[in-house]
Design an enzyme around this catalytic site. Structure first.
Site, PDB file in Angstrom:
ATOM      1  N   LYS A  14       0.703  -1.120   0.036  1.00 27.13           N
ATOM      2  CA  LYS A  14       0.027   0.130  -0.039  1.00 27.13           C
ATOM      3  C   LYS A  14       0.842   1.047  -0.176  1.00 27.13           C
ATOM      4  CE  LYS A  14      -3.682   1.376   2.908  1.00 27.13           C
ATOM      5  NZ  LYS A  14      -4.203   0.973   4.261  1.00 27.13           N
ATOM      6  N   ARG A  64       6.101   1.681   7.123  1.00 26.08           N
ATOM      7  CA  ARG A  64       5.471   1.108   8.366  1.00 26.08           C
ATOM      8  C   ARG A  64       6.137  -0.338   8.823  1.00 26.08           C
ATOM      9  NH1 ARG A  64       0.417  -2.321   9.154  1.00 26.08           N
ATOM     10  NH2 ARG A  64       0.092  -1.994  11.477  1.00 26.08           N
ATOM     11  N   HIS A 153      -0.798  -0.098  16.843  1.00 27.40           N
ATOM     12  CA  HIS A 153      -1.655   0.747  16.613  1.00 27.40           C
ATOM     13  C   HIS A 153      -1.069   2.265  17.162  1.00 27.40           C
ATOM     14  CE1 HIS A 153      -5.429  -1.815  16.312  1.00 27.40           C
ATOM     15  NE2 HIS A 153      -4.761  -1.613  15.026  1.00 27.40           N
ATOM     16  N   HIS A 181      -9.256   2.936  19.194  1.00 23.40           N
ATOM     17  CA  HIS A 181      -8.988   2.498  17.735  1.00 23.40           C
ATOM     18  C   HIS A 181      -9.681   1.354  17.437  1.00 23.40           C
ATOM     19  CE1 HIS A 181      -6.531   2.252  13.978  1.00 23.40           C
ATOM     20  NE2 HIS A 181      -7.236   1.085  14.201  1.00 23.40           N
ATOM     21  N   LEU A 182     -11.004   1.451  16.920  1.00 24.56           N
ATOM     22  CA  LEU A 182     -11.788   0.150  16.564  1.00 24.56           C
ATOM     23  C   LEU A 182     -12.140   0.090  15.312  1.00 24.56           C
ATOM     24  CD1 LEU A 182     -14.811   1.518  19.247  1.00 24.56           C
ATOM     25  CD2 LEU A 182     -12.839   0.134  19.825  1.00 24.56           C
ATOM     26  N   GLY A 183     -11.199  -0.871  14.773  1.00 21.24           N
ATOM     27  CA  GLY A 183     -11.149  -1.355  13.029  1.00 21.24           C
ATOM     28  C   GLY A 183     -11.142  -2.692  13.381  1.00 21.24           C
ATOM     29  N   ASN A 184     -10.764  -3.566  12.392  1.00 27.73           N
ATOM     30  CA  ASN A 184     -10.671  -4.899  12.073  1.00 27.73           C
ATOM     31  C   ASN A 184     -10.105  -5.455  13.577  1.00 27.73           C
ATOM     32  OD1 ASN A 184     -12.270  -5.697  10.099  1.00 27.73           O
ATOM     33  ND2 ASN A 184     -10.597  -4.878   8.703  1.00 27.73           N
ATOM     34  N   ARG A 214     -10.321 -11.460  16.403  1.00 30.36           N
ATOM     35  CA  ARG A 214      -9.353 -12.059  17.529  1.00 30.36           C
ATOM     36  C   ARG A 214      -9.972 -11.984  18.973  1.00 30.36           C
ATOM     37  NH1 ARG A 214      -5.033  -7.349  15.883  1.00 30.36           N
ATOM     38  NH2 ARG A 214      -5.315  -7.924  13.657  1.00 30.36           N
ATOM     39  N   MET A 256     -18.493  -5.447  11.327  1.00 29.56           N
ATOM     40  CA  MET A 256     -19.478  -5.002  12.313  1.00 29.56           C
ATOM     41  C   MET A 256     -20.836  -4.378  11.720  1.00 29.56           C
ATOM     42  SD  MET A 256     -19.886  -4.148  15.508  1.00 29.56           S
ATOM     43  CE  MET A 256     -18.559  -4.265  16.631  1.00 29.56           C
ATOM     44  N   ARG A 257     -20.685  -4.016  10.492  1.00 23.20           N
ATOM     45  CA  ARG A 257     -21.932  -3.599   9.767  1.00 23.20           C
ATOM     46  C   ARG A 257     -23.105  -4.746   9.713  1.00 23.20           C
ATOM     47  NH1 ARG A 257     -18.588  -1.001   5.181  1.00 23.20           N
ATOM     48  NH2 ARG A 257     -17.379  -2.956   5.649  1.00 23.20           N
TER      49      ARG A 257
HETATM   50  P1  ADP Z   1      -8.740  -1.778   9.477  1.00 26.34           P
HETATM   51  O1  ADP Z   1      -8.372  -2.191  10.798  1.00 26.34           O
HETATM   52  O2  ADP Z   1      -8.801  -2.974   8.463  1.00 26.34           O
HETATM   53  O3  ADP Z   1      -8.138  -0.783   8.931  1.00 26.34           O
HETATM   54  P2  ADP Z   1     -11.221  -0.278   9.421  1.00 26.34           P
HETATM   55  O4  ADP Z   1     -10.453   0.778  10.249  1.00 26.34           O
HETATM   56  O5  ADP Z   1     -11.663   0.236   8.087  1.00 26.34           O
HETATM   57  O6  ADP Z   1     -10.335  -1.526   9.378  1.00 26.34           O
HETATM   58  O7  ADP Z   1     -12.483  -0.835  10.214  1.00 26.34           O
HETATM   59  C1  ADP Z   1     -13.225  -1.882   9.466  1.00 26.34           C
HETATM   60  C2  ADP Z   1     -14.495  -2.346  10.455  1.00 26.34           C
HETATM   61  O8  ADP Z   1     -15.142  -1.128  10.412  1.00 26.34           O
HETATM   62  C3  ADP Z   1     -15.295  -3.199  10.018  1.00 26.34           C
HETATM   63  O9  ADP Z   1     -15.718  -4.130  11.077  1.00 26.34           O
HETATM   64  C4  ADP Z   1     -16.400  -2.620   9.296  1.00 26.34           C
HETATM   65  O10 ADP Z   1     -17.646  -3.477   9.566  1.00 26.34           O
HETATM   66  C5  ADP Z   1     -16.590  -1.457  10.468  1.00 26.34           C
HETATM   67  N1  ADP Z   1     -17.321  -0.266   9.833  1.00 26.34           N
HETATM   68  C6  ADP Z   1     -17.388   0.268   8.628  1.00 26.34           C
HETATM   69  N2  ADP Z   1     -18.132   1.074   8.148  1.00 26.34           N
HETATM   70  C7  ADP Z   1     -19.139   0.833   9.499  1.00 26.34           C
HETATM   71  C8  ADP Z   1     -20.362   1.591   9.883  1.00 26.34           C
HETATM   72  N3  ADP Z   1     -20.856   2.616   9.138  1.00 26.34           N
HETATM   73  N4  ADP Z   1     -21.012   1.213  11.033  1.00 26.34           N
HETATM   74  C9  ADP Z   1     -20.485   0.029  11.623  1.00 26.34           C
HETATM   75  N5  ADP Z   1     -19.349  -0.536  11.207  1.00 26.34           N
HETATM   76  C10 ADP Z   1     -18.528   0.094  10.240  1.00 26.34           C
END
Ligand code: ADP
Length: 368
Positions: A14, A64, A153, A181-184, A214, A256-257
């Site tokens: 990336k 990174r 992170h 920080h709430l992503g994957n 995880r 999460m969606r």
């Molecule tokens: P990464 O850690 O891979 O960079 P992101 O920060 O993009 O990931 O976060 C991915 C998560 O965000 C997924 O679980 C996705 O379902 C969730 N997500 C994205 N858009 C929404 C939304 N509108 N509502 C709820 N969760 C969302």
């Protein structure tokens, strides 16, 4: 300064090209080495990046790197010694550090005249005091095998905590911020005056909050039990806790969606999963309020943190006695500040930008 930021994975690169804070170009080279993929190997991938973007006048490349161990507390100019050190740290990040090393080797070969800088996910957390980074196990083992909390992170937590202080007009040197920080992957961090003092990920990114696939915090006995009583090989347990746990394990969905949609339909598994996900966040917020002795702000970031009003509201529900309240209309429209005016603890939504933070750290290192 013209800076190319590279995030090299085992099968992808990336990239994002910056002129100071402006993005000139970005892209992704994927499925490296796979049939029909974008490039045959990482060198071909790098050549493709160089063909796609104009690198004339490039001042630096920022890489990174996931794991910097205890050796790197800040972004560092890459030389042979750094490469050897990151190689030594491969056992701590067997999936991630080799890919970064490949990216570094290829970029140094193809751009030999351009300074290269490594920016580590772990570096920001090197300021966590020993009582926050040490596991209470036999020190003969921890010393010999580099066992401790490293945290991850870091570029995101550093960036988001600084942006929060700017947003609220707080002095950077004293602001107390809890970043979520709430992503994957997901982690919490307590930031005191711009320094990390606690974080939820540990020796690896497996501990702490519940994540997409995880498990987050569990009693280590779960592992012994699965091995000794259930008879699972250690590799299978690792795979399960890393890839088939978290929201995936609880609901069969890691996105999460999808889980939120099922929750709104009254699905039991999704309801438990979201309750558990948000309860874990609340537990960490409580811990970090105690560690910091109170906070000026709590900030949500990354995919879920930035876009899920439900998760934000649910995680911080019932904390009014601690000065934490969410304003529903502000929360619903993903406003930057989602607490009511005059709240004791500001609750914020700040989009993270790890590449921008990496570029900024590269510029800082090179301007010294
Ligand atoms: P990464 O850690 O891979 O960079 P992101 O920060 O993009 O990931 O976060 C991915 C998560 O965000 C997924 O679980 C996705 O379902 C969730 N997500 C994205 N858009 C929404 C939304 N509108 N509502 C709820 N969760 C969302």
């Amino acid at each position: 300064m013209k800076i190319l930021v590279l995030n090299t994975g085992s099968s992808s690169v990336k990239y994002r090209l910056f002129d100071d804070t402006a993005t000139l170009a970005k892209g992704l080279v994927e499925r490296i080495g796979e049939p029909g993929g974008d490039a045959a190997d990482h060198e071909a991938a790098m050549q493709r990046v160089m063909a796609e973007v104009d690198l004339a006048g490039l001042d630096a490349v920022g890489h990174r790197v996931v794991h910097g161990g205890t050796e790197f507390a800040e972004a560092t100019v890459i030389d042979d010694v750094l490469v050897a050190t990151v190689e030594r740290l491969v056992p701590l990040a067997p999936l991630h550090n080799p890919a970064a090393l490949t990216g570094i080797a290829v970029a140094r070969k193809l751009l030999p005249a351009v300074p290269q800088v490594a920016v580590f996910d772990t570096a920001f957390h090197q300021t966590i005091p020993p009582e926050g980074s040490t596991y209470a196990i036999d020190t003969a083992l921890t010393d010999r095998w580099q066992i401790r909390r490293y945290g991850f992170h870091g570029t995101s937590h550093a960036y988001v905590a600084r942006k929060t202080a700017e947003l609220l007009g707080l002095p950077a040197a004293t602001a107390k911020v809890i970043t979520l920080h709430l992503g994957n992957g997901a982690s919490a961090c307590a930031v005191d005056g711009g320094r990390s003092v606690a974080t939820s990920m540990g020796m690896s990114p497996l501990s702490g909050l519940v994540m997409g696939t995880r498990c987050g915090d569990i009693d280590p006995t779960v592992i012994f039990h699965l091995h000794r009583v259930a008879g699972l090989p250690i590799e299978e347990i690792e795979r399960s806790l890393t890839r088939s746990a978290g929201m995936q394990g609880l609901t069969g969905d890691n996105d999460m969606r999808t889980v939120e949609h099922r929750w709104q339909q009254g699905d039991h598994a999704a309801t438990l999963a979201i309750d558990l996900y948000c309860r874990r966040i609340k537990e960490y917020v409580g811990m970090y309020l105690a560690v910091l002795g109170g906070a000026d702000a709590i900030t949500f970031t990354a995919g879920i943190g930035e876009k899920s009003p439900e998760v934000r509201a649910h995680s911080l529900a019932g904390l009014t006695a601690l000065g934490i309240t969410i304003d529903d209309p502000r929360n619903t429209r993903n406003a930057q500040i989602i607490s009511p005016d005059g709240a004791a603890v500001a609750v914020c939504v700040v989009p993270t930008d790890e590449e921008l933070e990496i570029a900024g750290q590269v510029a800082t290192v090179l301007s010294r």
